[in-house]
Design an enzyme around this catalytic site. Structure first.
Site, PDB file in Angstrom:
ATOM      1  N   LYS A  30      40.724  35.109  34.344  1.00  0.00           N
ATOM      2  CA  LYS A  30      39.855  35.886  35.116  1.00  0.00           C
ATOM      3  C   LYS A  30      38.523  35.910  34.668  1.00  0.00           C
ATOM      4  O   LYS A  30      38.489  36.182  33.129  1.00  0.00           O
ATOM      5  CB  LYS A  30      40.401  37.216  35.500  1.00  0.00           C
ATOM      6  CG  LYS A  30      39.470  37.868  36.649  1.00  0.00           C
ATOM      7  CD  LYS A  30      40.167  39.351  36.876  1.00  0.00           C
ATOM      8  CE  LYS A  30      39.560  39.996  38.189  1.00  0.00           C
ATOM      9  NZ  LYS A  30      40.211  41.283  38.455  1.00  0.00           N
ATOM     10  N   SER A 105      41.219  41.871  43.257  1.00  0.00           N
ATOM     11  CA  SER A 105      40.035  41.152  42.973  1.00  0.00           C
ATOM     12  C   SER A 105      40.383  39.836  42.102  1.00  0.00           C
ATOM     13  O   SER A 105      39.598  38.951  41.921  1.00  0.00           O
ATOM     14  CB  SER A 105      38.896  41.901  42.057  1.00  0.00           C
ATOM     15  OG  SER A 105      39.681  42.314  40.932  1.00  0.00           O
ATOM     16  N   SER A 129      44.331  44.968  41.350  1.00  0.00           N
ATOM     17  CA  SER A 129      43.837  43.710  41.566  1.00  0.00           C
ATOM     18  C   SER A 129      44.774  42.386  40.929  1.00  0.00           C
ATOM     19  O   SER A 129      44.310  41.442  41.130  1.00  0.00           O
ATOM     20  CB  SER A 129      42.502  43.564  40.798  1.00  0.00           C
ATOM     21  OG  SER A 129      41.473  44.084  41.729  1.00  0.00           O
TER      22      SER A 129
HETATM   23  N1  GLN Z   1      40.633  46.941  45.346  1.00  0.00           N
HETATM   24  C1  GLN Z   1      40.512  48.026  44.345  1.00  0.00           C
HETATM   25  C2  GLN Z   1      38.906  48.344  44.060  1.00  0.00           C
HETATM   26  O1  GLN Z   1      38.022  47.611  44.466  1.00  0.00           O
HETATM   27  C3  GLN Z   1      41.102  47.549  43.275  1.00  0.00           C
HETATM   28  C4  GLN Z   1      40.123  46.495  42.166  1.00  0.00           C
HETATM   29  C5  GLN Z   1      40.913  46.247  40.874  1.00  0.00           C
HETATM   30  O2  GLN Z   1      42.065  46.475  40.637  1.00  0.00           O
HETATM   31  N2  GLN Z   1      39.913  45.561  40.066  1.00  0.00           N
HETATM   32  O3  GLN Z   1      38.468  49.048  43.065  1.00  0.00           O
END
Ligand code: GLN
Length: 423
Positions: A30, A105, A129
């Site tokens: 990532k 994400s 995410s």
């Molecule tokens: N969708 C969640 C957020 O926007 C989780 C994102 C994540 O785990 N990085 O914070």
């Protein structure tokens, strides 16, 4: 869109430093995880040209284990989103249904694995995410217990919530990748001894006989009926293999989403202050006025990041701290206690990973609150710093459905064992 589903922001080839258990394996990393000499953008125009001078600990461990890193995977900007649509580099397509999002994400990481562009991938999970894109793309993803995997070299979004973790086609490969990255690190004081020589891959033996699986009732009830149907079939499958199934209610869980977003945004507003065009990020072209220059530099952030910096700054400001941040911390403590009580009744807890099927690309960004709501089943786990895995449970309308299993702190062996019974 491109033939590779836009899974990578940067394609590369980072060679291993020695032979090891991952020799011959290709890995997608990532793009918020630092790779020395290879740009690391966090999916943001702010870091479009940022090249880290050092490797994250997990990258060092991958290289030492024999892995070849083939790309820096697309992601929601700074991890803020659940569909990879907030990326400044465009959305990632879902390899199982090209008009749908890959989730987020860590959408690029999961899509790279689902499309066979990488054997394995690393994602990060602040509120879901890793599990969300694993569920949407029909692969396996594991969010480790807080402190199991070093965050050194991870560009922070919300430090108290996030962990780096593995994504792979099967539970066993997921666990084998966890074996490589887990364990204490002198560069990260929050890391724990538990991950050293833990032999997670050996736990993927499907031996669910005698385990008690607690179904998290309210999380099941909040999900789309087509998902619930697939979920119930998988739970019945665990029961057929000898597991005992009980129902569990967590009273605190309805407050988890609100608490998560207050805490995540507060931490984000503080972490992202360093992107001022002087310390990090694109220059605001100083012309005699620092305030003006900083403000101009920060225009490089996308909409969602700006929204969260504003809300987080507000939540932490004098006079409001007790009203929002403190309350959120109280709710967080309550969620933790509730999970502790639940583990007195069950070995692992189960729910659908996502309450919805993967949305069509372009459908979700209009309503931020709607987007926050799809995290309902994953964020409680981060608030309680627990481990959780998402494993493919089947399909609804031809689209992948994921089942989430949550374990007690450092109970990765248990969730790997139970998940492997469904593999
Ligand atoms: N969708 C969640 C957020 O926007 C989780 C994102 C994540 O785990 N990085 O914070």
């Amino acid at each position: 869109m491109s033939a590779d589903h836009n899974a990578f922001i940067t394609e590369t080839s980072i060679d291993p430093t020695s032979d090891g258990p991952l020799s011959s394996a290709t890995v997608a990393v990532k793009d918020n995880i630092s790779t020395a000499g290879v740009r690391t953008t966090c999916g943001s125009a702010m870091l479009e040209e940022y090249v880290p001078p050092y490797d994250a600990t997990v990258v060092k461990r991958l290289k030492a284990a024999g892995a070849t890193i083939v790309g820096k995977a697309n992601m929601d900007e700074f991890g803020m989103g659940g569909t990879t649509e907030t990326s400044a580099f465009g959305p990632t397509e879902n390899p199982r249904a090209r008009d749908r999002v890959a989730g987020g994400s860590s959408g690029g990481s999961a899509a790279a694995v689902a499309a066979g562009k990488a054997d394995l991938a690393l994602g990060t999970d602040t509120g879901g995410s890793i599990r969300n894109p694993a569920a949407f793309c029909g692969v396996v993803g594991l969010k480790p217990t807080y402190g199991l995997v070093s965050r050194y070299g991870l560009i922070a979004y919300a430090n108290s919530l996030e962990q780096i973790g593995p994504i792979a086609p099967s539970v066993e490969e997921t666990a084998a990748l966890l074996d490589v990255i887990a364990g204490p690190d002198d560069h990260d004081a929050t890391t724990h001894q538990a991950g050293a020589n833990a032999a997670y891959a050996a736990a993927a033996d499907g031996a669910v006989d005698g385990m008690t699986v607690g179904v998290l009732r309210s999380l099941r009830e909040g999900a789309d009926q087509r998902i619930v149907d697939v979920f119930e079939e998988s739970v019945a499958e665990l029961e057929a293999q000898g597991a005992t199934v009980v129902e569990i209610e967590l009273d605190s869980i309805e407050h988890a989403l609100a608490a998560y977003y207050v805490i995540a945004m507060s931490e984000a507003s503080s972490n992202l202050a360093r992107f001022d065009g002087v310390r990090y990020g694109v220059s605001g072209d100083y012309e005699g006025d620092w305030n003006e220059s900083f403000a101009r530099a920060r225009e490089a952030f996308g909409e969602e990041v700006k929204r969260r910096v504003l809300l987080g700054t507000y939540a932490l400001s004098a006079g409001y701290h007790d009203k929002y941040y403190k309350k959120a911390q109280d709710a967080r403590a309550w969620v933790k206690r509730d999970f502790d009580d639940a583990f007195a009744q069950a070995d692992v807890l189960a729910s659908p990973t996502m309450p919805v099927l993967p949305p069509e690309i372009g459908d979700s960004l209009g309503d931020p609150l709607e987007l926050y709501r799809i995290d309902a089943n994953t964020v409680p786990v981060n608030l309680a710093n627990l481990p959780a895995i998402s494993v493919p449970a089947g399909r609804a309308e031809g689209l992948p459905v994921g089942l989430q299993l949550v374990g007690p702190a450092f109970g990765e062996h248990r969730i790997i064992r139970a998940a492997s019974a469904l593999d």
